[in-house]
Scaffold this motif. Structure first.
Motif, PDB file in Angstrom:
ATOM      1  N   ASP A  40      -8.406  -2.760   2.986  1.00 38.92           N
ATOM      2  CA  ASP A  40      -7.987  -3.979   2.286  1.00 38.92           C
ATOM      3  C   ASP A  40      -7.371  -5.019   3.217  1.00 38.92           C
ATOM      4  O   ASP A  40      -7.008  -6.108   2.775  1.00 38.92           O
TER       5      ASP A  40
ATOM      6  N   HIS B  35     -12.030  -2.501  -8.447  1.00 33.88           N
ATOM      7  CA  HIS B  35     -10.874  -2.170  -7.609  1.00 33.88           C
ATOM      8  C   HIS B  35     -10.249  -0.851  -8.075  1.00 33.88           C
ATOM      9  O   HIS B  35      -9.959   0.037  -7.274  1.00 33.88           O
TER      10      HIS B  35
ATOM     11  N   TYR C 284       0.848  -1.205   0.000  1.00 33.45           N
ATOM     12  CA  TYR C 284       0.000   0.000   0.000  1.00 33.45           C
ATOM     13  C   TYR C 284       0.880   1.250   0.000  1.00 33.45           C
ATOM     14  O   TYR C 284       2.062   1.185   0.347  1.00 33.45           O
TER      15      TYR C 284
ATOM     16  N   ILE D 163      -9.411  -1.564  -1.394  1.00 36.99           N
ATOM     17  CA  ILE D 163     -10.209  -2.743  -1.046  1.00 36.99           C
ATOM     18  C   ILE D 163      -9.473  -3.982  -1.528  1.00 36.99           C
ATOM     19  O   ILE D 163      -8.470  -3.885  -2.225  1.00 36.99           O
ATOM     20  N   ARG D 164     -10.009  -5.162  -1.181  1.00 40.32           N
ATOM     21  CA  ARG D 164      -9.301  -6.404  -1.516  1.00 40.32           C
ATOM     22  C   ARG D 164     -10.067  -7.162  -2.590  1.00 40.32           C
ATOM     23  O   ARG D 164     -11.281  -7.394  -2.440  1.00 40.32           O
TER      24      ARG D 164
END
Ligand SMILES: Cc1ncc(COP(=O)(O)O)c(C=O)c1O
Length: 358
Positions: free
Chosen positions: A36, A313, A25, A323-324
């Motif tokens: 995430d 995403h 990140y 986010i994941r």
């Protein structure tokens, strides 16, 4: 030049492993809403940050872990001899797996899919065969069910609540596996966000049950890496004996002890996260292109009814929301969104509304 070939030295099963893809990140996160990693948006207790900023013992090896074990034991109403600590639940899981027999005729390991990716990864690096029983991704009020007719005995690992589906494991199903004598490892990383009770108490009745918990999620200490397992004394003693010394820093130990003495603050945050999660799920009901799955964790798995997960995403990333998403086929149409502060979840909802209308 020597003829050194590392493959002559490294175990064969390790040669083609793609490492676990850990989070990457932006270093400067102030512009971003980070959802995430299922982290706690409220962070640790202020008492933790105050105490750690006053420590000046970087030059010392970590002190004995006894005080931490005693504090956890008092908190959970078990004995310190039932506890194995590790640098995160991750380390405890790997410690257990590294101790399992890895001759497939003797031992097998099983779990469900989709679930926390580290189980498969740890099984692979420890050369253990792992069966992953596919589960439908939908909400079941009593949780997911798992049964097995295997001989010989197998070890099973389940996250309850499960990451990323948010479902708990059905109690009857677990009791059945325990009564059959299998080794059952229940990973309760998210149990504080669930309306269901922890299975720690059951470890007193079942010597084949191991319960794993962590300070990462409810206590906001993911960065300090501290988790533990509760299990029968003999097994705990074996695992403690093969444990690397000094993997848990003085900082992590102190933070965990202070957290267990400041549970009122932490439980308030847990309550806020649960409320925010439930509101978020309710608000998503009006969104056509996303279907949330009710969750017992601090995250919500969302089915994307349009577009590729990578497009969603990117859309969210451009809105500075992390986010994941997953590359596994079974999760290709899903995204997992961790629960942040109430204000930040409103921003997430606004972004989703925009995406929905696009
Ligand atoms: C189910 C589950 N277990 C364990 C972990 C890891 O916990 P820890 O930070 O204590 O290693 C995670 C992290 O996301 C998780 O989802």
């Amino acid at each position: 030049m020597s003829n050194f070939n590392y493959k002559d030295y490294i175990q064969d099963h390790l040669l083609n492993i793609n490492g676990y893809k850990s989070l990457t990140y932006p270093k400067e996160l102030s512009d971003f809403i980070k959802l995430d990693g299922n982290e706690n948006p409220y962070g640790p207790s202020n008492k933790v940050t105050d105490a750690l900023s006053n420590r000046n013992d970087y030059q010392l090896y970590p002190n004995s872990i006894d005080e931490l074990k005693q504090t956890i034991a008092d908190y959970l109403n078990v004995q310190p001899s039932n506890i194995v600590c590790g640098a995160g639940a991750d380390a405890v899981i790997n410690l257990i797996f590294s101790s399992l027999k890895n001759n497939y005729d003797d031992m097998q390991l099983a779990t469900i899919t989709p679930t926390f990716g580290m189980y498969k990864h740890d099984a692979m690096i420890n050369n253990i065969d792992i069966d992953e029983l596919e589960q439908e991704i939908n909400y079941r009020p009593n949780g997911y069910y798992f049964d097995v007719d295997a001989e010989p005995q197998i070890a099973l690992i389940f996250a309850s609540p499960n990451n990323p589906t948010g479902q708990i494991m059905e109690k009857d199903s677990m009791l059945k596996l325990l009564d059959k004598g299998h080794m059952v490892i229940i990973d309760e990383a998210y149990i504080k966000f669930s309306q269901y009770q922890s299975y720690v108490e059951l470890t007193k009745e079942y010597s084949n049950l191991i319960v794993i918990q962590t300070f990462s999620k409810w206590a906001g200490l993911a960065g300090l890496r501290i988790g533990y397992g509760i299990m029968n004394e003999e097994l705990a003693s074996t695992l403690n004996a093969i444990q690397q010394p000094y993997t848990i820093t003085n900082y992590a130990m102190e933070a965990a002890i202070i957290s267990l003495n400041d549970t009122e603050y932490l439980n308030d945050n847990v309550k806020k996260i649960i409320e925010t999660r439930n509101n978020f799920i309710n608000q998503l009901v009006d969104i056509t292109n996303i279907t949330p799955i009710p969750s017992e964790g601090n995250f919500v798995l969302c089915h994307l009814n349009k577009g590729a997960n990578t497009d969603f995403h990117k859309f969210m990333y451009d809105k500075k929301i992390l986010i994941r998403i997953y590359s596994d086929a079974i999760l290709a149409k899903y995204a997992r969104i961790s629960i942040g502060t109430t204000d930040n979840m409103q921003k997430v909802l606004n972004a989703i509304e925009e995406w929905d209308k696009k």
